[in-house]
Design a protein around this motif. Structure first.
Motif, PDB file in Angstrom:
ATOM      1  N   GLY A   1       0.858  -1.188   0.000  1.00 16.24           N
ATOM      2  CA  GLY A   1       0.000   0.000   0.000  1.00 16.24           C
ATOM      3  C   GLY A   1       0.884   1.224   0.000  1.00 16.24           C
ATOM      4  O   GLY A   1       1.889   1.251   0.714  1.00 16.24           O
ATOM      5  N   ILE A   2       0.556   2.191  -0.824  1.00 23.24           N
ATOM      6  CA  ILE A   2       1.292   3.463  -0.785  1.00 23.24           C
ATOM      7  C   ILE A   2       0.294   4.524  -0.332  1.00 23.24           C
ATOM      8  O   ILE A   2      -0.690   4.790  -1.020  1.00 23.24           O
ATOM      9  CB  ILE A   2       1.897   3.811  -2.158  1.00 23.24           C
ATOM     10  CG1 ILE A   2       2.897   2.719  -2.572  1.00 23.24           C
ATOM     11  CG2 ILE A   2       2.559   5.190  -2.118  1.00 23.24           C
ATOM     12  CD1 ILE A   2       3.476   2.885  -3.973  1.00 23.24           C
ATOM     13  N   VAL A   3       0.523   5.044   0.865  1.00 21.18           N
ATOM     14  CA  VAL A   3      -0.427   5.977   1.464  1.00 21.18           C
ATOM     15  C   VAL A   3       0.005   7.402   1.136  1.00 21.18           C
ATOM     16  O   VAL A   3       1.040   7.865   1.626  1.00 21.18           O
ATOM     17  CB  VAL A   3      -0.499   5.795   2.995  1.00 21.18           C
ATOM     18  CG1 VAL A   3      -1.623   6.642   3.583  1.00 21.18           C
ATOM     19  CG2 VAL A   3      -0.679   4.318   3.373  1.00 21.18           C
TER      20      VAL A   3
ATOM     21  N   PRO B   1      -0.324  11.296   1.579  1.00 21.97           N
ATOM     22  CA  PRO B   1      -0.879  12.116   2.669  1.00 21.97           C
ATOM     23  C   PRO B   1      -2.063  12.962   2.192  1.00 21.97           C
ATOM     24  O   PRO B   1      -2.177  13.248   1.010  1.00 21.97           O
ATOM     25  CB  PRO B   1       0.300  13.009   3.081  1.00 21.97           C
ATOM     26  CG  PRO B   1       1.252  12.986   1.938  1.00 21.97           C
ATOM     27  CD  PRO B   1       1.037  11.698   1.200  1.00 21.97           C
TER      28      PRO B   1
END
Lengths: 156, 156
Positions: free
Chosen positions: A124-126, A128
């Motif tokens: 997962g690439i969160v 912001p």
């Protein structure tokens, strides 16, 4: 090259700077291509009471935003998303899903389904949140309510 | 090149395949360098009752694992981490933090501190858990308890 095939999903309407940040992050990492899951009208409207632009209008705005943001010449495919965990649980060849902090907790269920199906789990690439001028986050709901514009500026 | 400077943090002792997955993910994305925050003995032991290998032993195992996993020739720096959100809230020039699903919720507080300090918020890259042979996740606690080995094999 990190060899990353990326997915991102959403309703993207009205499109705002939070979406642009999500898409920019997805494009940045997608050196082996990006799949954008765009919710169908039926799926997008099922969970919301506010007005949602049509799929075709959302797709057109998305294509414009991607063309603006794509500094890398990524291979991008927009697909119709009809279920919550569609595409990312159906496609073995995805490496990472770009999400907002709000949807990051979905990763666990997505990877559980992927493991059940014999697929590798994904990263997962969160990305912001992008904050509006008032320090609260930008959301389509706030735009539709008339509180802020698509760039997070306060509307009086 | 995505131009990504990555951080990852942990106690990494005993080092196991879950750590290796976290480090491999961090290395993969770290095309502008990787900072590994390795907890000091005092910090690592403050929150745990189990035995923790010494900082120097953990650092040596970490260096071996990184050398094994680094297929890209990344620039890697191991630093001593003495507080929970140290390094990632002190360094403006970090783009992404690689985390486990368990620590992903920390990203919100980290980015809040970064914004207060005038730094750009960072992306979170959530590496999926690595499961032991029994389908439960691999953890140092389970290894110390004698349930599994560092690769998640069941010990009888």
């Amino acid at each position: 090259m990190t060899g990353t095939r990326v997915a991102v999903a959403g309703t993207f309407g009205p499109l705002h700077d939070g979406h642009r940040n999500l898409l920019g992050t997805a494009l940045k990492y997608a050196d082996e291509g990006l799949i954008v899951g765009l919710t169908s009208d039926a799926f997008a409207r099922a969970s919301r009471t506010r007005e949602i632009p049509s799929f075709e209008d959302r797709r057109a705005a998305l294509e414009t935003a991607i063309a603006d943001l794509d500094d890398w010449g990524r291979e991008v495919e927009i697909r119709r998303l009809t279920t919550e965990h569609g595409i990312v649980t159906d496609e073995p060849d995805i490496d990472a899903l770009v999400v907002s902090p709000e949807t990051a907790p979905e990763l666990a269920a997505i990877n559980e389904t992927r493991r059940e199906r014999g697929f590798d789990p994904i990263e997962g690439i969160v990305a912001p949140y992008v904050l509006a001028a008032d320090g609260e986050r930008i959301s389509s709901t706030r735009i539709v309510r008339g509180e802020i514009d698509e760039h997070g500026r306060i509307r009086e």
